[in-house]
Design a protein around this motif. Structure first.
Motif, PDB file in Angstrom:
ATOM      1  N   SER A 126       0.840  -1.213   0.000  1.00  0.00           N
ATOM      2  CA  SER A 126       0.000   0.000   0.000  1.00  0.00           C
ATOM      3  C   SER A 126       0.864   1.248   0.000  1.00  0.00           C
ATOM      4  O   SER A 126       0.540   2.242  -0.659  1.00  0.00           O
ATOM      5  CB  SER A 126      -0.919   0.026   1.224  1.00  0.00           C
ATOM      6  OG  SER A 126      -1.741  -1.106   1.206  1.00  0.00           O
ATOM      7  N   THR A 127       1.982   1.187   0.722  1.00  0.00           N
ATOM      8  CA  THR A 127       2.897   2.332   0.745  1.00  0.00           C
ATOM      9  C   THR A 127       3.413   2.609  -0.668  1.00  0.00           C
ATOM     10  O   THR A 127       3.423   3.757  -1.127  1.00  0.00           O
ATOM     11  CB  THR A 127       4.078   2.044   1.709  1.00  0.00           C
ATOM     12  OG1 THR A 127       3.541   1.717   2.992  1.00  0.00           O
ATOM     13  CG2 THR A 127       5.007   3.235   1.828  1.00  0.00           C
ATOM     14  N   LEU A 128       3.791   1.552  -1.380  1.00  0.00           N
ATOM     15  CA  LEU A 128       4.287   1.727  -2.748  1.00  0.00           C
ATOM     16  C   LEU A 128       3.185   2.294  -3.657  1.00  0.00           C
ATOM     17  O   LEU A 128       3.435   3.188  -4.462  1.00  0.00           O
ATOM     18  CB  LEU A 128       4.814   0.381  -3.292  1.00  0.00           C
ATOM     19  CG  LEU A 128       5.322   0.392  -4.729  1.00  0.00           C
ATOM     20  CD1 LEU A 128       6.435   1.424  -4.925  1.00  0.00           C
ATOM     21  CD2 LEU A 128       5.835  -0.991  -5.138  1.00  0.00           C
ATOM     22  N   HIS A 141      12.954  -7.647   6.024  1.00  0.00           N
ATOM     23  CA  HIS A 141      12.802  -7.886   7.465  1.00  0.00           C
ATOM     24  C   HIS A 141      11.520  -7.267   8.011  1.00  0.00           C
ATOM     25  O   HIS A 141      11.082  -7.585   9.104  1.00  0.00           O
ATOM     26  CB  HIS A 141      13.996  -7.303   8.218  1.00  0.00           C
ATOM     27  CG  HIS A 141      14.148  -5.825   7.998  1.00  0.00           C
ATOM     28  ND1 HIS A 141      14.705  -5.304   6.860  1.00  0.00           N
ATOM     29  CD2 HIS A 141      13.772  -4.766   8.752  1.00  0.00           C
ATOM     30  CE1 HIS A 141      14.696  -3.981   6.926  1.00  0.00           C
ATOM     31  NE2 HIS A 141      14.129  -3.635   8.069  1.00  0.00           N
ATOM     32  N   ILE A 142      10.895  -6.377   7.219  1.00  0.00           N
ATOM     33  CA  ILE A 142       9.700  -5.688   7.711  1.00  0.00           C
ATOM     34  C   ILE A 142       8.478  -6.604   7.712  1.00  0.00           C
ATOM     35  O   ILE A 142       7.507  -6.351   8.405  1.00  0.00           O
ATOM     36  CB  ILE A 142       9.437  -4.426   6.850  1.00  0.00           C
ATOM     37  CG1 ILE A 142      10.526  -3.415   7.180  1.00  0.00           C
ATOM     38  CG2 ILE A 142       8.084  -3.807   7.116  1.00  0.00           C
ATOM     39  CD1 ILE A 142      10.655  -2.328   6.175  1.00  0.00           C
ATOM     40  N   LYS A 143       8.574  -7.706   6.949  1.00  0.00           N
ATOM     41  CA  LYS A 143       7.434  -8.626   6.903  1.00  0.00           C
ATOM     42  C   LYS A 143       6.942  -8.905   8.327  1.00  0.00           C
ATOM     43  O   LYS A 143       7.702  -9.372   9.175  1.00  0.00           O
ATOM     44  CB  LYS A 143       7.838  -9.955   6.268  1.00  0.00           C
ATOM     45  CG  LYS A 143       8.124  -9.826   4.802  1.00  0.00           C
ATOM     46  CD  LYS A 143       8.599 -11.148   4.257  1.00  0.00           C
ATOM     47  CE  LYS A 143       9.049 -10.966   2.814  1.00  0.00           C
ATOM     48  NZ  LYS A 143       9.606 -12.175   2.260  1.00  0.00           N
ATOM     49  N   THR A 144       5.680  -8.597   8.551  1.00  0.00           N
ATOM     50  CA  THR A 144       5.189  -8.696   9.928  1.00  0.00           C
ATOM     51  C   THR A 144       4.581 -10.046  10.248  1.00  0.00           C
ATOM     52  O   THR A 144       4.602 -10.488  11.365  1.00  0.00           O
ATOM     53  CB  THR A 144       4.143  -7.609  10.204  1.00  0.00           C
ATOM     54  OG1 THR A 144       3.157  -7.690   9.193  1.00  0.00           O
ATOM     55  CG2 THR A 144       4.782  -6.246  10.233  1.00  0.00           C
ATOM     56  N   ARG A 145       3.993 -10.682   9.226  1.00  0.00           N
ATOM     57  CA  ARG A 145       3.362 -11.963   9.513  1.00  0.00           C
ATOM     58  C   ARG A 145       3.973 -13.108   8.713  1.00  0.00           C
ATOM     59  O   ARG A 145       3.595 -14.240   8.890  1.00  0.00           O
ATOM     60  CB  ARG A 145       1.858 -11.869   9.268  1.00  0.00           C
ATOM     61  CG  ARG A 145       1.194 -11.016  10.343  1.00  0.00           C
ATOM     62  CD  ARG A 145      -0.300 -11.151  10.314  1.00  0.00           C
ATOM     63  NE  ARG A 145      -0.929 -10.205   9.425  1.00  0.00           N
ATOM     64  CZ  ARG A 145      -1.185  -8.945   9.756  1.00  0.00           C
ATOM     65  NH1 ARG A 145      -0.876  -8.482  10.932  1.00  0.00           N
ATOM     66  NH2 ARG A 145      -1.768  -8.142   8.897  1.00  0.00           N
ATOM     67  N   GLY A 146       4.878 -12.747   7.778  1.00  0.00           N
ATOM     68  CA  GLY A 146       5.691 -13.754   7.118  1.00  0.00           C
ATOM     69  C   GLY A 146       4.948 -14.759   6.252  1.00  0.00           C
ATOM     70  O   GLY A 146       5.434 -15.845   6.008  1.00  0.00           O
TER      71      GLY A 146
HETATM   72  N1  ATP Z   1       0.877   5.885   8.268  1.00  0.00           N
HETATM   73  C1  ATP Z   1       1.819   5.066   8.714  1.00  0.00           C
HETATM   74  N2  ATP Z   1       2.692   5.468   9.677  1.00  0.00           N
HETATM   75  C2  ATP Z   1       3.676   4.664  10.119  1.00  0.00           C
HETATM   76  N3  ATP Z   1       3.880   3.403   9.672  1.00  0.00           N
HETATM   77  C3  ATP Z   1       3.044   2.943   8.716  1.00  0.00           C
HETATM   78  C4  ATP Z   1       1.969   3.749   8.193  1.00  0.00           C
HETATM   79  N4  ATP Z   1       1.301   3.015   7.252  1.00  0.00           N
HETATM   80  C5  ATP Z   1       1.923   1.828   7.194  1.00  0.00           C
HETATM   81  N5  ATP Z   1       2.961   1.783   8.063  1.00  0.00           N
HETATM   82  C6  ATP Z   1       3.899   0.662   8.267  1.00  0.00           C
HETATM   83  O1  ATP Z   1       4.567   0.432   7.046  1.00  0.00           O
HETATM   84  C7  ATP Z   1       4.734  -0.965   6.800  1.00  0.00           C
HETATM   85  C8  ATP Z   1       4.141  -1.314   5.444  1.00  0.00           C
HETATM   86  O2  ATP Z   1       2.734  -1.095   5.509  1.00  0.00           O
HETATM   87  P1  ATP Z   1       1.815  -1.278   4.218  1.00  0.00           P
HETATM   88  O3  ATP Z   1       0.418  -0.945   4.633  1.00  0.00           O
HETATM   89  O4  ATP Z   1       2.395  -0.525   3.094  1.00  0.00           O
HETATM   90  O5  ATP Z   1       1.964  -2.833   3.942  1.00  0.00           O
HETATM   91  P2  ATP Z   1       1.071  -3.786   3.026  1.00  0.00           P
HETATM   92  O6  ATP Z   1       2.022  -4.702   2.343  1.00  0.00           O
HETATM   93  O7  ATP Z   1       0.173  -2.987   2.168  1.00  0.00           O
HETATM   94  O8  ATP Z   1       0.233  -4.569   4.128  1.00  0.00           O
HETATM   95  P3  ATP Z   1      -1.236  -5.219   4.011  1.00  0.00           P
HETATM   96  O9  ATP Z   1      -1.115  -6.295   2.977  1.00  0.00           O
HETATM   97  O10 ATP Z   1      -1.478  -5.765   5.381  1.00  0.00           O
HETATM   98  O11 ATP Z   1      -2.188  -4.121   3.626  1.00  0.00           O
HETATM   99  C9  ATP Z   1       4.075  -1.686   7.970  1.00  0.00           C
HETATM  100  O12 ATP Z   1       5.084  -2.026   8.889  1.00  0.00           O
HETATM  101  C10 ATP Z   1       3.148  -0.634   8.557  1.00  0.00           C
HETATM  102  O13 ATP Z   1       2.996  -0.812   9.946  1.00  0.00           O
END
Ligand code: ATP
Length: 267
Positions: free
Chosen positions: A73-75, A252-257
């Motif tokens: 989601s960040t990307l 390493h950021i993978k939270t649930r692996g």
């Molecule tokens: N607004 C924020 N502030 C600080 N940390 C954040 C924020 N949003 C996400 N993170 C952290 O950034 C990392 C990546 O989050 P992100 O939501 O991009 O992952 P994701 O792959 O989309 O996860 P999911 O599949 O569960 O939606 C996680 O460790 C999350 O806790």
């Protein structure tokens, strides 16, 4: 000219008519170019995203996967320009985001990027037509602030939605109908880039397959980035990119692996 290039050329030509800056990009075949991209949510925290180089061609349909917390989601937010890189840059249609002001970036996003969110994000008290026209309004310069009825109906028809839903309030529709309206809203400005974030996690296999066929059909020539945990979806796409390959130093950021679908994680 191969099929992809022919497809891309046609798409570029269509959009170059309406958008001056797209004329510049017609000659190029790259939709997304990411270079030395790093992103951290705070100054103190390590990067969540660290991508040396990534390119997506115009018209390419990419499946993006990764475990929960790996930064998908960040990307997507970085690609939309709603988050700003800590380091490096993203160019969309050969337009570097760093060269745009916030206002220019908002307009650029509204014109060139369509997003289908997991929760659809329709405005519940507005009609379907008003929801779709909101996207047109934000993308317009000053002349046409609403889309023609004919174009709206044509799109709804392709999405197998009866035209009477145009006047229904968004929250009066079924989930499947809301999902298709969300696609219509994302596509109404003929975006060059379509971003689709985990829209199928709540669907069963049959519903998922018909959703994907429909999406692929209507997305046609747009470049698409589709995020899902569900690797079974991979076969619908030209290319699979995993977060662990794109951003290896942040694994390493993978939270649930795991790569389990969100629906299963919540169960
Ligand atoms: N607004 C924020 N502030 C600080 N940390 C954040 C924020 N949003 C996400 N993170 C952290 O950034 C990392 C990546 O989050 P992100 O939501 O991009 O992952 P994701 O792959 O989309 O996860 P999911 O599949 O569960 O939606 C996680 O460790 C999350 O806790």
């Amino acid at each position: 000219m191969n099929t992809t290039n022919k497809k891309n050329s046609t798409h570029s030509q269509r959009n170059a008519v309406s958008e001056g800056h797209n004329a510049v990009n017609k000659e190029r075949n790259t939709a997304i170019e990411v270079s030395n991209l790093q992103f951290s949510y705070t100054k103190e925290s390590p990067p969540i995203i660290d991508i040396k180089a990534w390119q997506v061609s115009q018209g390419e349909h990419v499946f993006l996967s990764g475990p929960s917390g790996s930064g998908k989601s960040t990307l997507l937010n970085l690609l939309c320009g709603t988050l700003t890189p800590t380091q490096g840059d993203i160019a969309l249609l050969a337009q570097p985001f760093s060269a745009l002001s916030n206002r220019q970036r908002d307009k650029f996003r509204a014109r060139n990027i369509g997003v289908v969110f997991q929760q659809f994000n329709l405005i519940p008290y507005l009609s379907v037509a008003q929801n779709i026209n909101a996207a047109v309004y934000f993308a317009s310069t000053n002349v046409s602030k609403t889309v023609s009825d004919a174009k709206l109906r044509h799109l709804l028809d392709k999405l197998q939605l009866p035209s009477h839903v145009l006047h229904a309030k968004a929250d009066a529709l079924s989930i499947g109908q809301q999902q298709r309206v969300a696609i219509a809203r994302a596509l109404i400005n003929d975006p060059q880039l379509l971003i689709v974030d985990e829209p199928t996690s709540a669907l069963d296999t049959d519903a998922r397959d018909s959703f994907m066929s429909l999406l692929k059909d209507v997305a046609g020539e747009s470049t698409m980035i589709f995020v899902s945990h569900d690797k079974a979806m991979e076969s619908y796409f030209d290319r699979h990119c995993s977060m662990s390959e794109l951003s290896p130093s942040t694994n390493h950021i993978k939270t649930r692996g795991d790569e389990a679908p969100k629906a299963q994680e919540r169960a």
